[in-house]
Design a protein around this motif. Structure first.
Motif, short mmCIF file in Angstrom:
data_model
loop_
_atom_site.label_atom_id
_atom_site.label_comp_id
_atom_site.label_asym_id
_atom_site.label_seq_id
_atom_site.Cartn_x
_atom_site.Cartn_y
_atom_site.Cartn_z
N ALA A 21 0.84 -1.20 0.00
CA ALA A 21 0.00 0.00 0.00
C ALA A 21 0.87 1.25 0.00
O ALA A 21 0.57 2.23 -0.68
N ALA A 22 1.95 1.22 0.77
CA ALA A 22 2.85 2.37 0.82
C ALA A 22 3.56 2.57 -0.50
O ALA A 22 3.83 3.70 -0.91
N THR A 23 3.88 1.48 -1.20
CA THR A 23 4.53 1.59 -2.50
C THR A 23 3.59 2.23 -3.51
O THR A 23 4.01 3.03 -4.36
N HIS A 24 2.31 1.90 -3.43
CA HIS A 24 1.34 2.53 -4.33
C HIS A 24 1.25 4.03 -4.05
O HIS A 24 1.19 4.84 -4.97
N ALA A 25 1.27 4.40 -2.77
CA ALA A 25 1.28 5.81 -2.41
C ALA A 25 2.56 6.48 -2.92
O ALA A 25 2.54 7.63 -3.36
N LEU A 26 3.65 5.76 -2.86
CA LEU A 26 4.93 6.27 -3.35
C LEU A 26 4.85 6.59 -4.84
O LEU A 26 5.35 7.63 -5.30
N ASP A 27 4.22 5.71 -5.61
CA ASP A 27 4.07 5.95 -7.05
C ASP A 27 3.24 7.20 -7.30
O ASP A 27 3.56 8.01 -8.19
N GLN A 28 2.16 7.36 -6.55
CA GLN A 28 1.33 8.55 -6.73
C GLN A 28 2.09 9.81 -6.33
O GLN A 28 1.98 10.85 -6.99
N ALA A 29 2.86 9.73 -5.26
CA ALA A 29 3.63 10.89 -4.80
C ALA A 29 4.68 11.28 -5.84
O ALA A 29 4.91 12.47 -6.09
N ALA A 30 5.32 10.29 -6.44
CA ALA A 30 6.31 10.58 -7.48
C ALA A 30 5.67 11.27 -8.67
O ALA A 30 6.24 12.20 -9.25
N GLY A 31 4.47 10.82 -9.04
CA GLY A 31 3.76 11.46 -10.13
C GLY A 31 3.42 12.90 -9.81
O GLY A 31 3.54 13.80 -10.65
N GLU A 32 2.99 13.15 -8.57
CA GLU A 32 2.67 14.52 -8.15
C GLU A 32 3.92 15.39 -8.17
O GLU A 32 3.87 16.56 -8.59
N ALA A 33 5.04 14.88 -7.70
CA ALA A 33 6.28 15.66 -7.69
C ALA A 33 6.75 15.95 -9.12
O ALA A 33 7.21 17.06 -9.43
N HIS A 34 6.60 14.97 -10.00
CA HIS A 34 6.99 15.16 -11.40
C HIS A 34 6.15 16.23 -12.05
O HIS A 34 6.67 17.11 -12.75
N ARG A 35 4.84 16.21 -11.82
CA ARG A 35 3.96 17.20 -12.42
C ARG A 35 4.23 18.60 -11.87
O ARG A 35 4.09 19.59 -12.59
N ARG A 36 4.64 18.68 -10.62
CA ARG A 36 4.93 19.97 -10.00
C ARG A 36 6.36 20.44 -10.26
O ARG A 36 6.72 21.58 -9.97
N ARG A 37 7.22 19.52 -10.75
CA ARG A 37 8.65 19.80 -10.97
C ARG A 37 9.32 20.22 -9.67
O ARG A 37 10.07 21.19 -9.61
#
Length: 310
Positions: A21-37
């Motif tokens: 579950a934490a790894t799935h959250a990690l993937d979403q967090a990485a996507g958010e960071a990428h979109r925000r640069r």
């Protein structure tokens, strides 16, 4: 990648314990960071407990695996890690002070069941200083509209911070925005004329809010609807095909305890999509205190959190 205990600023922070579950959250967090640069900070603290199973793995090993997982999928993303020997909820709340977004995962049968059982995620949701993305693990199997849709629930101008976040999120995701203004009759609306006047008033309120926000964000494709009914049910239904549901979380002082309002609880328990809680100052302008601050007796009793749509 670097290992550090001092977080960057304006970044995305995510908690991890090495679970699926934490790894799935990690993937979403990485996507958010990428979109925000912006950088991504991965935090591990202990005891984790709550909705997460305890692990005997070395914290640095957990963080190294998490960082490797992210860099393999987003090689250009700046990643930092921090292992903090303190309570996980308090660490994430503290980290959220400097973050643009905090991300937590959850798990459990029947939606966000774990959040209602005193988990880390629930405590972070009640105290977080930044917008909080609560990642539903099962949402990966849910149908999402194309293009994706960001849903934001609004009551009025007091929920502008949530709407502003939703507009920005829609732009980042190249998504449509759906503004849902849910309302119910007041006890004083007893006659047909009273109820007709209430309906007109709610329609006008929604139109004013949308017009002002869309003027500032003209490139977002949006639809807006004013719906009479229970906000929790309406937003839960809207989450079925949305990428994320955004809602304001109002905080105010009370002697009853730091609590999430009924709309937030319902969404965390039943939403099909991820949920973002955007902190909004309450009527008193009080800021929610951290779990540690409450234990140190900095307020009498606790602070009650009421939803913008509740």
């Amino acid at each position: 990648m670097s290992l550090r205990n001092e977080p960057p600023h304006g970044h995305v922070v995510v908690g991890t314990d090495g679970s699926r579950a934490a790894t799935h959250a990690l993937d979403q967090a990485a996507g958010e960071a990428h979109r925000r640069r912006v950088p991504l900070e991965i935090v591990h603290a202990w005891p984790w407990g709550g909705a997460y199973e305890p692990f005997d793995d070395d914290p640095q090993d957990i963080l190294a695996k998490a960082a490797q997982h992210v860099t393999e999928r987003s090689p250009g993303l700046q990643v930092t890690t921090a292992a903090v020997p303190d309570d996980a909820a308090e660490v994430l709340v503290q980290r959220s002070r400097a973050a643009a977004l905090t991300v937590v995962g959850t798990r459990g049968n029947g939606g966000f069941k774990g959040l209602l059982l005193g988990s880390v995620s629930l405590r972070v949701a009640a105290h977080c200083r930044s917008p909080l993305l609560i990642v539903r693990h099962e949402s990966a199997t849910q149908p999402i509209s194309s293009p994706p849709t960001v849903v934001v629930g609004m009551r009025g101008q007091e929920d502008d911070p949530a709407a502003a976040f939703a507009f920005a999120e829609a732009l980042r995701r190249n998504a449509n925005l759906s503004i849902v203004h849910a309302w119910t009759y007041n006890r004083s609306d007893r006659t047909h004329d009273d109820r007709a006047a209430r309906a007109r008033q709610e329609e006008l309120t929604a139109a004013r809010v949308v017009k002002a926000l869309h003027r500032e964000n003209p490139f977002v494709q949006l639809d807006s609807r004013s719906v009479r009914g229970a906000p929790a049910q309406i937003l839960t239904d809207a989450s079925a095909t949305s990428a994320v549901v955004v809602i304001a979380a109002h905080r105010r002082k009370s002697g009853l305890g730091l609590q999430l309002g009924p709309v937030t609880h319902a969404l965390l328990h039943h939403a099909s999509s991820h949920v973002v809680l955007v902190p909004v100052a309450g009527r008193t302008g009080a800021e929610a205190l951290s779990p540690q601050e409450h234990r140190e007796g900095r307020v009498e009793g606790q602070a009650e959190q009421a939803d913008g749509l509740a």
